[in-house]
Design a protein around this motif. Structure first.
Motif, short mmCIF file in Angstrom:
data_model
loop_
_atom_site.label_atom_id
_atom_site.label_comp_id
_atom_site.label_asym_id
_atom_site.label_seq_id
_atom_site.Cartn_x
_atom_site.Cartn_y
_atom_site.Cartn_z
N LYS A 119 17.84 -0.36 13.78
CA LYS A 119 19.19 0.20 13.90
C LYS A 119 19.97 0.12 12.60
CE LYS A 119 21.55 -3.99 15.63
NZ LYS A 119 20.47 -4.93 15.24
N GLN A 120 19.66 -0.85 11.75
CA GLN A 120 20.41 -1.04 10.51
C GLN A 120 19.94 -0.14 9.37
OE1 GLN A 120 18.30 -3.06 11.96
NE2 GLN A 120 17.54 -4.71 10.65
N VAL A 121 18.82 0.56 9.55
CA VAL A 121 18.29 1.43 8.50
C VAL A 121 18.88 2.83 8.65
CG1 VAL A 121 16.23 2.49 7.51
CG2 VAL A 121 16.17 0.10 8.27
N ALA A 122 19.62 3.28 7.64
CA ALA A 122 20.26 4.59 7.67
C ALA A 122 19.38 5.68 7.07
CB ALA A 122 21.60 4.54 6.95
N THR A 123 18.61 5.32 6.03
CA THR A 123 17.81 6.31 5.31
C THR A 123 16.52 5.67 4.83
OG1 THR A 123 19.82 7.43 4.52
CG2 THR A 123 17.77 7.92 3.36
N ALA A 124 15.44 6.42 4.93
CA ALA A 124 14.15 5.98 4.40
C ALA A 124 13.68 6.99 3.36
CB ALA A 124 13.12 5.84 5.51
N ILE A 125 13.28 6.48 2.21
CA ILE A 125 12.73 7.32 1.14
C ILE A 125 11.27 6.94 0.96
CG2 ILE A 125 12.93 8.00 -1.28
CD1 ILE A 125 15.86 6.99 -1.14
N ILE A 126 10.41 7.90 1.22
CA ILE A 126 8.97 7.66 1.16
C ILE A 126 8.37 8.52 0.04
CG2 ILE A 126 6.83 7.56 2.47
CD1 ILE A 126 9.09 5.94 3.75
N LYS A 127 7.69 7.86 -0.89
CA LYS A 127 7.01 8.57 -1.98
C LYS A 127 5.51 8.29 -1.88
CE LYS A 127 10.93 8.26 -5.18
NZ LYS A 127 11.37 7.85 -6.54
N ILE A 128 4.71 9.34 -2.01
CA ILE A 128 3.26 9.19 -1.92
C ILE A 128 2.60 9.98 -3.05
CG2 ILE A 128 1.20 9.48 -0.49
CD1 ILE A 128 2.91 9.40 1.96
N VAL A 129 1.60 9.36 -3.66
CA VAL A 129 0.74 10.05 -4.62
C VAL A 129 -0.68 10.03 -4.04
CG1 VAL A 129 -0.21 10.09 -6.96
CG2 VAL A 129 2.16 9.34 -6.58
N GLU A 130 -1.27 11.20 -3.96
CA GLU A 130 -2.61 11.32 -3.40
C GLU A 130 -3.66 11.32 -4.50
OE1 GLU A 130 -3.80 13.80 0.27
OE2 GLU A 130 -4.20 15.11 -1.43
N LYS A 131 -4.63 10.45 -4.40
CA LYS A 131 -5.72 10.43 -5.37
C LYS A 131 -6.63 11.63 -5.11
CE LYS A 131 -8.37 6.93 -7.82
NZ LYS A 131 -8.72 5.50 -7.86
N PRO A 132 -7.03 12.35 -6.15
CA PRO A 132 -7.68 13.66 -5.94
C PRO A 132 -9.17 13.59 -5.61
CG PRO A 132 -7.38 13.28 -8.29
CD PRO A 132 -6.74 12.11 -7.58
N TRP A 133 -9.50 13.00 -4.47
CA TRP A 133 -10.88 13.03 -4.02
C TRP A 133 -11.21 14.42 -3.48
CZ3 TRP A 133 -14.00 9.35 -5.48
CH2 TRP A 133 -13.50 8.06 -5.70
N GLU A 134 -12.34 14.97 -3.92
CA GLU A 134 -12.77 16.31 -3.52
C GLU A 134 -14.16 16.24 -2.90
OE1 GLU A 134 -12.76 18.41 -7.19
OE2 GLU A 134 -10.55 18.48 -7.35
N ARG A 135 -14.38 17.07 -1.89
CA ARG A 135 -15.70 17.11 -1.27
C ARG A 135 -16.74 17.59 -2.28
NH1 ARG A 135 -16.95 16.59 3.81
NH2 ARG A 135 -14.75 16.92 4.41
N ILE A 136 -17.87 16.95 -2.28
CA ILE A 136 -18.92 17.32 -3.23
C ILE A 136 -19.85 18.36 -2.61
CG2 ILE A 136 -20.68 15.61 -2.61
CD1 ILE A 136 -20.87 15.13 -5.73
N TYR A 137 -20.42 19.19 -3.45
CA TYR A 137 -21.36 20.23 -3.00
C TYR A 137 -22.74 19.93 -3.59
CZ TYR A 137 -17.70 23.15 -1.01
OH TYR A 137 -16.68 23.64 -0.23
N ILE A 138 -23.76 20.00 -2.75
CA ILE A 138 -25.14 19.81 -3.16
C ILE A 138 -25.90 21.10 -2.88
CG2 ILE A 138 -27.25 18.46 -2.86
CD1 ILE A 138 -24.97 16.82 -4.01
#
Length: 307
Positions: A98-117
């Motif tokens: 109840k005491q929290v008025a605002t939440a600031i969420i920051k996220i950085v995504e590590k660039p994992w990519e699916r590999i092709y064989i």
């Protein structure tokens, strides 16, 4: 949050930074999806007694914030965008406490990519890519929100179709004018969405992930132009503007965009021997250098938007 105490303006917030979490989703056909996020949380809350009286009864412990990240990641049974994950975290903190008025969420995504064989996508294999997807979400107890996505480290280079002419010349100017040079940069971009409340958000779980890929494609395509003939760049400034303008023109759900594009220099190499005979290369051998480099940045906003 800002408060005035005995004629003194006091502002405070607290949170947890660099909470790293990896999440695997497994489908029935054996195909896995994977993401790695670096999450930072900042809460604006009414916890003045902790500062003035040493009373911690209204403080959400930062260790609790860390644990919440892992618990909420576990609750996500279906793959989702990191913007939606950030929104979910923000909703939790502003509704549960109840005491929290605002939440600031920051996220950085590590660039994992699916590999092709052999041209086939691997069901559970991934490799590390280059540019990073970023997000910042601000959620208020009222349900108002602000969603900003971004990209960092998008390295682009073209070996021709770039020049720089007609700039100011004075006693300190030695740079020659040219219509033939390399153009290289590392784009950092942020774009704000037009959604301003929780009820107005798109229902598609990967909406923001898809839009990130769409925006990246528009930025890249505009920088390079058509694959055969390309497009001429009279300056980094003009190319930056065209890239930002293309994003706003293509996506009505984006209200503003900011781009930073340093001019990373590749200097043509010329050599002289002891007899002072110049060996001039024909725009084919360059000295790469990133220090010092030019800095160019600008933002475009629809008239009803603020960035």
């Amino acid at each position: 949050m800002a408060h005035e105490i005995d004629g003194i303006k006091f502002e405070q917030r607290h949170g947890k930074a660099r909470v790293r979490v990896g999440r695997v989703w497994k489908s029935e056909n054996g195909r896995h999806s994977f993401t790695e996020w670096n999450v930072s949380i900042s809460l604006l809350s009414d916890c003045l007694p902790a500062y003035f009286q040493g009373d911690n009864s209204n403080i959400v412990a930062t260790d609790t914030m860390k644990n919440t990240v892992y618990a909420k990641a576990k609750e996500c049974s279906e793959q989702l965008s990191m913007e939606d994950f950030a929104i979910g975290l923000g909703k939790h903190f502003t509704s549960f406490y109840k005491q929290v008025a605002t939440a600031i969420i920051k996220i950085v995504e590590k660039p994992w990519e699916r590999i092709y064989i052999d041209g086939q996508p691997h069901k559970h294999g991934f490799k590390l890519g280059s540019e990073k997807h970023t997000a910042e979400v601000i959620v208020k107890k009222s349900g108002d929100l602000m969603v900003t996505s971004g990209i960092e480290g998008l390295a682009l280079l073209k070996t021709t179709k770039s020049g720089f002419e007609g700039f100011i010349r004075d006693e300190y100017t030695v740079l020659p004018e040219t219509r033939e040079r390399m153009l290289a940069t590392e784009v950092t971009g942020f774009w704000r969405y037009s959604y301003e409340s929780l009820p107005g958000l798109p229902a598609k779980p990967l909406y923001f992930s898809d839009r990130y890929l769409d925006v990246k494609k528009v930025l890249v395509d505009t920088f390079f132009g058509p694959p055969k003939e390309g497009v001429y760049s009279p300056s980094v400034q003009r190319t930056l503007y065209e890239m930002a303008e293309a994003v706003l023109g293509r996506f009505p759900d984006i209200s503003s965009i900011q781009l930073k594009m340093p001019n990373i220099h590749f200097l043509p190499v010329n050599l002289s021997n002891k007899d002072n005979v110049i060996i001039k290369f024909d725009d084919d051998v360059f000295l790469p250098t990133d220090e010092p480099h030019g800095t160019i940045e600008a933002s475009l906003s629809r008239m009803r938007s603020k960035i």
